[in-house]
Scaffold this motif. Structure first.
Motif, mmCIF file in Angstrom:
data_model
loop_
_atom_site.group_PDB
_atom_site.id
_atom_site.type_symbol
_atom_site.label_atom_id
_atom_site.label_comp_id
_atom_site.label_asym_id
_atom_site.label_seq_id
_atom_site.Cartn_x
_atom_site.Cartn_y
_atom_site.Cartn_z
ATOM 1 N N ASP A 17 -6.588 38.936 52.587
ATOM 2 C CA ASP A 17 -7.673 38.163 51.958
ATOM 3 C C ASP A 17 -8.990 38.309 52.730
ATOM 4 O OD1 ASP A 17 -5.952 37.349 50.014
ATOM 5 O OD2 ASP A 17 -5.576 35.359 50.833
ATOM 6 N N ASN A 77 -10.720 31.729 52.842
ATOM 7 C CA ASN A 77 -11.639 30.585 52.933
ATOM 8 C C ASN A 77 -12.288 30.544 54.327
ATOM 9 O OD1 ASN A 77 -10.164 28.823 54.799
ATOM 10 N ND2 ASN A 77 -8.710 28.536 53.122
ATOM 11 N N GLU A 78 -13.427 29.899 54.381
ATOM 12 C CA GLU A 78 -14.288 29.972 55.564
ATOM 13 C C GLU A 78 -13.585 29.522 56.843
ATOM 14 O OE1 GLU A 78 -18.159 28.333 54.699
ATOM 15 O OE2 GLU A 78 -18.755 28.596 56.799
ATOM 16 N N GLU A 79 -12.841 28.444 56.725
ATOM 17 C CA GLU A 79 -12.165 27.869 57.902
ATOM 18 C C GLU A 79 -11.203 28.882 58.522
ATOM 19 O OE1 GLU A 79 -9.210 24.125 58.823
ATOM 20 O OE2 GLU A 79 -10.331 24.110 56.926
ATOM 21 N N ARG A 117 -11.939 37.243 50.538
ATOM 22 C CA ARG A 117 -11.484 36.086 49.749
ATOM 23 C C ARG A 117 -10.924 34.939 50.605
ATOM 24 N NH1 ARG A 117 -7.509 38.961 45.381
ATOM 25 N NH2 ARG A 117 -8.998 40.428 44.499
#
Lengths: 200, 164
Positions: free
Chosen positions: B16, B23-25, B21
């Protein structure tokens, strides 16, 4: 109708507007079927084309997918996302076709330049002709590398890459666990990285 | 963070992240690891290359008559009308073998009806040939009869007063 969808899908699942459209189709609304067809015609066709790598066959299979959707309208229940159901039908048809057609003839067809691949404009003397030829060669290599993947890995890669599906949704389409899908994808991409290492 | 490649855990994070894709965290955590791990750095680099190569593979356009063909197939598959429902029991009936015979009889009947009758004109009977003598004789006979009739009428006229 929204209430009906919520009841079936549960409060945790967001309302799937496609499922709502499909319920309208179930109630005899032909226009809603037209909307679903317009929304997913291209993506289903493209998925099937990349699976079977034959334009005529993929269109035939796509027709069958939508025909089955229409025929199943009366028994349709929104127990999953509409796209999950749609791609399950498409994947099932593609895997069946691949199983039936996996013979020497299909292998020869892969080696040949596909009829529906963009024509190579050899007559064009513009400076970019070399680049375009190189790109075409690369695309042919990608096609062959994807075609060489095991059928389920191929389906998983296509849904992950081109349809941007979540692992959980791919798992539902392929009727396997989410961890199995992650494993399938990791192995599939590994194979592609080895095979297409010179392009990376 | 443990190396996803060595532990075979969170390999989806790598996929990802390469696709942009994640997620930011999670991306922040993984990025820190990738900076230190040459194996993961190589994975991300080559995976991005594959991603880009796959992007170049564009399928052909869907045929313009796709919808028309589909709706044609749907029309064919549509359930029968109420008229068909009424006659449906007959569809599976025993009389099916008799259909060819009935069709043949119908064709023969139609053929007989449509056949143009050949009008046979009977040959005209030859008219009796009349000889001039016969005509002459007939005229004579008629004149004689006429005279006889005239004579008898005048005789009656003459005898009437006597009887009176």
């Amino acid at each position: 109708m929204q209430q009906r969808v919520k009841e079936v899908m549960g409060a945790s699942v967001a309302l799937d507007c496609d499922a709502e459209l499909m319920l309208r189709v179930k109630d005899g609304d032909g226009a809603s079927f037209g909307l679903l067809l317009g929304k997913y015609r291209a993506s289903v066709n493209h998925f099937l084309y990349r699976m079977v790598q034959d334009q005529a066959v993929s269109e035939e299979l796509a027709q069958e997918v939508f025909l089955r959707v229409y025929r199943s309208r009366e028994t349709y229940e929104p127990t999953a996302k509409f796209t999950t159901w749609l791609y399950r039908i498409a994947t099932h048809l593609a895997l069946n076709w691949l199983r039936d057609e996996k013979n020497e003839r299909s292998q020869q067809r892969l080696d040949e330049t596909s009829k529906d691949a963009p024509a190579r404009e050899l007559a064009d003397r513009s400076p970019s002709v070399e680049q375009r030829l190189l790109r075409q060669v690369n695309v042919d290599e990608v096609r062959q590398a994807v075609a060489a993947l095991p059928d389920k890995q191929r389906a998983a890669v296509l849904m992950h890459k081109y349809d941007e599906m979540e692992y959980s949704q791919i798992a539902k389409v392929l009727s396997c666990s989410e961890s199995a899908v992650k494993s399938l994808l990791f192995r599939a991409y590994e194979t592609l990285r080895v095979r297409l290492a010179h392009m990376a | 963070m443990d190396c996803p490649i060595k532990t075979q855990e969170n390999t989806d994070w790598l996929l990802d992240y390469s696709a942009g894709r994640l997620n930011e965290e999670r991306a922040v955590v993984l990025e820190r690891h990738v900076e230190m791990c040459t194996q993961c750095e190589e994975f991300v680099r080559s995976q991005q290359g594959i991603w880009s190569a796959l992007d170049d593979w564009q399928p052909a356009q869907v045929s313009a008559d796709f919808n028309r063909r589909l709706y044609q197939r749907i029309d064919v598959a549509k359930p029968a009308s109420w008229i068909r429902h009424i006659f449906r029991p007959l569809e599976t009936a025993f009389w099916r073998p008799a259909v060819p015979v009935a069709a043949a009889c119908l064709m023969i009947g139609a053929g007989l009806l449509l056949r143009t009758p050949q009008v046979t004109i009977p040959p005209a009977e030859p008219q009796a040939r009349v000889e001039p003598e016969q005509v002459e004789r007939a005229v004579d006979d008629m004149m004689m009869l006429h005279e006889l009739n005239v004579t008898s009428q005048s005789g009656q006229k003459m005898s009437t007063p006597k009887s009176m």
